[in-house]
Scaffold this active site. Structure first.
Site, PDB file in Angstrom:
ATOM      1  N   ILE A  42       0.837  -1.201   0.000  1.00 38.24           N
ATOM      2  CA  ILE A  42       0.000   0.000   0.000  1.00 38.24           C
ATOM      3  C   ILE A  42       0.877   1.258   0.000  1.00 38.24           C
ATOM      4  O   ILE A  42       0.657   2.194  -0.768  1.00 38.24           O
ATOM      5  CB  ILE A  42      -0.954   0.002   1.227  1.00 38.24           C
ATOM      6  CG1 ILE A  42      -1.885  -1.219   1.192  1.00 38.24           C
ATOM      7  CG2 ILE A  42      -1.756   1.313   1.298  1.00 38.24           C
ATOM      8  CD1 ILE A  42      -2.818  -1.323   0.008  1.00 38.24           C
ATOM      9  N   GLY A  45      -6.008  -2.464   8.267  1.00 37.61           N
ATOM     10  CA  GLY A  45      -5.509  -3.534   9.136  1.00 37.61           C
ATOM     11  C   GLY A  45      -5.544  -3.151  10.603  1.00 37.61           C
ATOM     12  O   GLY A  45      -5.328  -3.988  11.486  1.00 37.61           O
ATOM     13  N   SER A  49     -10.526  -0.889   4.921  1.00 32.20           N
ATOM     14  CA  SER A  49      -9.840  -1.903   4.109  1.00 32.20           C
ATOM     15  C   SER A  49     -10.334  -1.907   2.660  1.00 32.20           C
ATOM     16  O   SER A  49     -11.339  -1.277   2.323  1.00 32.20           O
ATOM     17  CB  SER A  49     -10.063  -3.277   4.729  1.00 32.20           C
ATOM     18  OG  SER A  49     -11.389  -3.698   4.436  1.00 32.20           O
ATOM     19  N   CYS A  50      -9.647  -2.677   1.847  1.00 36.49           N
ATOM     20  CA  CYS A  50      -9.998  -2.786   0.422  1.00 36.49           C
ATOM     21  C   CYS A  50     -11.425  -3.295   0.231  1.00 36.49           C
ATOM     22  O   CYS A  50     -12.209  -2.722  -0.535  1.00 36.49           O
ATOM     23  CB  CYS A  50      -9.009  -3.716  -0.269  1.00 36.49           C
ATOM     24  SG  CYS A  50      -8.707  -5.253   0.636  1.00 36.49           S
ATOM     25  N   ASN A  51     -11.789  -4.360   0.948  1.00 31.80           N
ATOM     26  CA  ASN A  51     -13.143  -4.910   0.794  1.00 31.80           C
ATOM     27  C   ASN A  51     -14.190  -3.920   1.278  1.00 31.80           C
ATOM     28  O   ASN A  51     -15.217  -3.722   0.630  1.00 31.80           O
ATOM     29  CB  ASN A  51     -13.272  -6.226   1.592  1.00 31.80           C
ATOM     30  CG  ASN A  51     -12.655  -7.392   0.844  1.00 31.80           C
ATOM     31  OD1 ASN A  51     -12.965  -7.613  -0.321  1.00 31.80           O
ATOM     32  ND2 ASN A  51     -11.785  -8.131   1.498  1.00 31.80           N
ATOM     33  N   HIS A  89     -16.463  -7.880   7.984  1.00 32.37           N
ATOM     34  CA  HIS A  89     -16.665  -6.822   6.982  1.00 32.37           C
ATOM     35  C   HIS A  89     -17.926  -5.994   7.230  1.00 32.37           C
ATOM     36  O   HIS A  89     -17.929  -4.790   7.004  1.00 32.37           O
ATOM     37  CB  HIS A  89     -16.693  -7.438   5.579  1.00 32.37           C
ATOM     38  CG  HIS A  89     -15.463  -8.235   5.274  1.00 32.37           C
ATOM     39  ND1 HIS A  89     -15.394  -9.594   5.497  1.00 32.37           N
ATOM     40  CD2 HIS A  89     -14.256  -7.854   4.809  1.00 32.37           C
ATOM     41  CE1 HIS A  89     -14.186 -10.032   5.173  1.00 32.37           C
ATOM     42  NE2 HIS A  89     -13.473  -8.997   4.747  1.00 32.37           N
ATOM     43  N   GLY A  90     -19.004  -6.679   7.669  1.00 36.05           N
ATOM     44  CA  GLY A  90     -20.263  -5.960   7.923  1.00 36.05           C
ATOM     45  C   GLY A  90     -20.077  -4.879   8.985  1.00 36.05           C
ATOM     46  O   GLY A  90     -20.333  -3.692   8.729  1.00 36.05           O
ATOM     47  N   HIS A 108     -10.162  -9.697  -5.012  1.00 36.22           N
ATOM     48  CA  HIS A 108     -11.304 -10.282  -4.301  1.00 36.22           C
ATOM     49  C   HIS A 108     -12.510 -10.261  -5.246  1.00 36.22           C
ATOM     50  O   HIS A 108     -12.587  -9.424  -6.144  1.00 36.22           O
ATOM     51  CB  HIS A 108     -11.697  -9.446  -3.082  1.00 36.22           C
ATOM     52  CG  HIS A 108     -10.609  -9.182  -2.099  1.00 36.22           C
ATOM     53  ND1 HIS A 108      -9.961 -10.180  -1.411  1.00 36.22           N
ATOM     54  CD2 HIS A 108     -10.066  -8.017  -1.655  1.00 36.22           C
ATOM     55  CE1 HIS A 108      -9.078  -9.635  -0.580  1.00 36.22           C
ATOM     56  NE2 HIS A 108      -9.109  -8.321  -0.718  1.00 36.22           N
ATOM     57  N   GLN A 118      -7.370  -5.543  -4.280  1.00 40.69           N
ATOM     58  CA  GLN A 118      -7.032  -5.251  -2.879  1.00 40.69           C
ATOM     59  C   GLN A 118      -5.874  -4.275  -2.735  1.00 40.69           C
ATOM     60  O   GLN A 118      -5.806  -3.519  -1.772  1.00 40.69           O
ATOM     61  CB  GLN A 118      -6.710  -6.563  -2.142  1.00 40.69           C
ATOM     62  CG  GLN A 118      -5.367  -7.233  -2.461  1.00 40.69           C
ATOM     63  CD  GLN A 118      -5.381  -8.057  -3.748  1.00 40.69           C
ATOM     64  OE1 GLN A 118      -6.402  -8.156  -4.421  1.00 40.69           O
ATOM     65  NE2 GLN A 118      -4.245  -8.656  -4.078  1.00 40.69           N
TER      66      GLN A 118
HETATM   67  P1  NAD Z   1       3.157  -4.808   3.539  1.00 46.68           P
HETATM   68  O1  NAD Z   1       3.660  -5.876   4.436  1.00 46.68           O
HETATM   69  O2  NAD Z   1       3.149  -5.044   2.074  1.00 46.68           O
HETATM   70  O3  NAD Z   1       3.970  -3.467   3.770  1.00 46.68           O
HETATM   71  C1  NAD Z   1       4.253  -2.980   5.048  1.00 46.68           C
HETATM   72  C2  NAD Z   1       5.598  -2.264   5.007  1.00 46.68           C
HETATM   73  O4  NAD Z   1       5.844  -1.705   6.275  1.00 46.68           O
HETATM   74  C3  NAD Z   1       6.771  -3.158   4.668  1.00 46.68           C
HETATM   75  O5  NAD Z   1       7.559  -2.500   3.708  1.00 46.68           O
HETATM   76  C4  NAD Z   1       7.530  -3.284   5.976  1.00 46.68           C
HETATM   77  O6  NAD Z   1       8.915  -3.399   5.745  1.00 46.68           O
HETATM   78  C5  NAD Z   1       7.209  -1.974   6.641  1.00 46.68           C
HETATM   79  N1  NAD Z   1       7.260  -2.002   8.107  1.00 46.68           N
HETATM   80  C6  NAD Z   1       7.044  -3.024   8.934  1.00 46.68           C
HETATM   81  N2  NAD Z   1       7.164  -2.637  10.218  1.00 46.68           N
HETATM   82  C7  NAD Z   1       7.468  -1.318  10.182  1.00 46.68           C
HETATM   83  C8  NAD Z   1       7.716  -0.341  11.173  1.00 46.68           C
HETATM   84  N3  NAD Z   1       7.658  -0.644  12.464  1.00 46.68           N
HETATM   85  N4  NAD Z   1       7.990   0.918  10.769  1.00 46.68           N
HETATM   86  C9  NAD Z   1       8.054   1.241   9.459  1.00 46.68           C
HETATM   87  N5  NAD Z   1       7.828   0.341   8.485  1.00 46.68           N
HETATM   88  C10 NAD Z   1       7.542  -0.918   8.850  1.00 46.68           C
HETATM   89  O7  NAD Z   1       1.701  -4.439   4.062  1.00 46.68           O
HETATM   90  P2  NAD Z   1       0.491  -3.864   3.217  1.00 46.68           P
HETATM   91  O8  NAD Z   1      -0.180  -4.970   2.517  1.00 46.68           O
HETATM   92  O9  NAD Z   1       0.952  -2.695   2.446  1.00 46.68           O
HETATM   93  O10 NAD Z   1      -0.486  -3.403   4.377  1.00 46.68           O
HETATM   94  C11 NAD Z   1      -0.329  -2.187   5.059  1.00 46.68           C
HETATM   95  C12 NAD Z   1      -1.639  -1.820   5.696  1.00 46.68           C
HETATM   96  O11 NAD Z   1      -2.620  -1.654   4.661  1.00 46.68           O
HETATM   97  C13 NAD Z   1      -2.230  -2.868   6.648  1.00 46.68           C
HETATM   98  O12 NAD Z   1      -2.967  -2.212   7.637  1.00 46.68           O
HETATM   99  C14 NAD Z   1      -3.152  -3.643   5.740  1.00 46.68           C
HETATM  100  O13 NAD Z   1      -4.175  -4.317   6.445  1.00 46.68           O
HETATM  101  C15 NAD Z   1      -3.706  -2.523   4.900  1.00 46.68           C
HETATM  102  N6  NAD Z   1      -4.265  -2.931   3.605  1.00 46.68           N
HETATM  103  C16 NAD Z   1      -3.623  -3.870   2.860  1.00 46.68           C
HETATM  104  C17 NAD Z   1      -4.180  -4.260   1.664  1.00 46.68           C
HETATM  105  C18 NAD Z   1      -3.543  -5.312   0.819  1.00 46.68           C
HETATM  106  O14 NAD Z   1      -4.237  -6.026   0.132  1.00 46.68           O
HETATM  107  N7  NAD Z   1      -2.231  -5.449   0.797  1.00 46.68           N
HETATM  108  C19 NAD Z   1      -5.358  -3.681   1.222  1.00 46.68           C
HETATM  109  C20 NAD Z   1      -5.962  -2.682   1.983  1.00 46.68           C
HETATM  110  C21 NAD Z   1      -5.406  -2.325   3.199  1.00 46.68           C
END
Ligand code: NAD
Length: 347
Positions: free
Chosen positions: A16, A114, A143-145, A198-199, A224, A305
């Site tokens: 993200i 998240g 979130s994405c969903n 999700h709801g 999704h 997502q």
């Molecule tokens: P990811 O694991 O791809 O990326 C997270 C990044 O944060 C990594 O580069 C990691 O190295 C870094 N990181 C870890 N700990 C850290 C810290 N203490 N300080 C700084 N950087 C740190 O995760 P993501 O998929 O991008 O998800 C990030 C957030 O977005 C979460 O809350 C997730 O639920 C939400 N989200 C994810 C998606 C998805 O499908 N990937 C969709 C919507 C929302």
């Protein structure tokens, strides 16, 4: 270039975070002050290639970054001090642990889906509650969903009034780069009990909506897929529903003429039309699946997502900074800066 660019820090440069950074960099009224990584991996090299100053969570790892040829601009705290607002895109549950730092520095912060709603006390979607985000200190982009659900539910609610929503989510097992996650060969109920989370998450944005959700995880990384049924208060017209989707800046129609009936073909199409990272920012609603009968609407929508929440983060920044008070104008600015037009305008 605006006189007063909003200085944005991206804490967590992963799936993200790297997309939010590029989306912010594309805006005329914002700039990326820095991005943060925990270790010197491929994404850190992408940050370098993009010219984003690289900050690190644990400054004792500075030498490891430098040995890999990555210049370190400072610590996450240094990065936050230089910014007006931080987008926290660290992994789920890690984001909440950063809150004391943001509070100490008095910096505005946006978390991702998240994290629990309570981390910010306010959950955001630009189509639904932009105005409530204006001037806020803390916000969570759902979130994405949930983003995919609230976009369409809110639209239908405005036109017909929503009596009840029933949505079934078929979720991707992992993102394409996540090699250690599964399932490899199973359909996993997520969870077995009903409703799924999700709801209630939809209700953090649209508290008055009655909704039941069920979810399962399948072995795919693409997108999704939602099967949605909405019962409305007033009788619906299929033509009008199609029209509402067609005119929403972040909902797209997959028309019959495209011949697409899967997430795989959708991603291929996104690649072919030159979408960066083959991202699908919009809800991809299959036009042929839209079925209406008196007070009922049913349809399938595919949700990418990795992509749909990115533009919502950009709008949340503008709202929280108070530089644009109108949701439609912010959405237009964000979309235009990205050169984004909904998918039905590409076929
Ligand atoms: P990811 O694991 O791809 O990326 C997270 C990044 O944060 C990594 O580069 C990691 O190295 C870094 N990181 C870890 N700990 C850290 C810290 N203490 N300080 C700084 N950087 C740190 O995760 P993501 O998929 O991008 O998800 C990030 C957030 O977005 C979460 O809350 C997730 O639920 C939400 N989200 C994810 C998606 C998805 O499908 N990937 C969709 C919507 C929302």
């Amino acid at each position: 270039m605006y006189d007063c660019m909003i200085k944005v820090a991206i804490n967590g440069y992963g799936t993200i975070g790297k997309r939010v950074a590029d989306a912010v960099a594309a805006q005329k009224d914002m700039k990326v002050i820095g991005v943060s990584k925990t270790r010197p991996n491929a994404e850190a090299f992408v940050a370098k290639q993009r010219g984003y100053p690289l900050f690190i969570a644990d400054i004792s790892k500075k030498t490891a970054f430098e040995k890999a040829g990555l210049a370190v601009a400072g610590s996450v705290e240094d990065m936050c001090r230089a910014a007006d607002i931080v987008v926290d895109a660290t992994p789920g549950d890690v984001g909440a642990t950063n809150k004391p730092l943001y509070e100490k520095l008095g910096i505005k912060a946006i978390w991702q889906g998240g994290e629990d709603h309570e981390v910010a006390g306010f959950s955001f979607n630009s189509s639904c509650n932009y105005k409530e985000a204006i001037g806020r200190k803390f916000t969570r982009v759902v979130s994405c969903n949930t983003t995919g659900l609230v976009r369409i539910i809110n639209t239908i609610d405005h036109e017909y009034g929503v009596e009840h929503v029933h949505a079934i989510m078929v979720r991707r097992g992992s993102d394409p780069g996540e090699i250690k996650k599964g399932p490899i060969d199973a359909v996993v109920l997520d969870p077995v009990s009903v409703p799924s989370h999700h709801g209630p998450d939809v209700q953090t944005v649209l508290p008055h909506i009655s909704i039941t959700t069920m979810a399962m995880i399948v072995p795919t990384t693409m997108m999704h897929m939602h099967a949605v049924k909405i019962t409305t208060k007033r009788e619906v017209s299929r033509e009008k529903v199609v029209d509402l989707i067609n005119h929403h800046p972040r909902m797209g129609l997959i028309k019959k003429s495209l011949g697409i009936k899967s997430t795989a073909e959708l991603k291929e199409f996104a690649m072919d039309i030159g979408r960066p990272r083959s991202d699908l920012i919009e809800n991809c609603i299959f036009e042929e699946s839209i079925y209406t009968d008196r007070n009922e609407i049913s349809f399938f929508q595919a949700i990418h997502q990795e992509a749909d929440v990115v533009v919502e983060n950009v709008d949340a920044i503008r709202a929280m900074m108070g530089t644009e008070k109108d949701a439609d104008r912010s959405v237009r600015m964000t979309n235009e800066a990205l050169g984004f037009v909904t998918i039905q305008n590409n076929h």
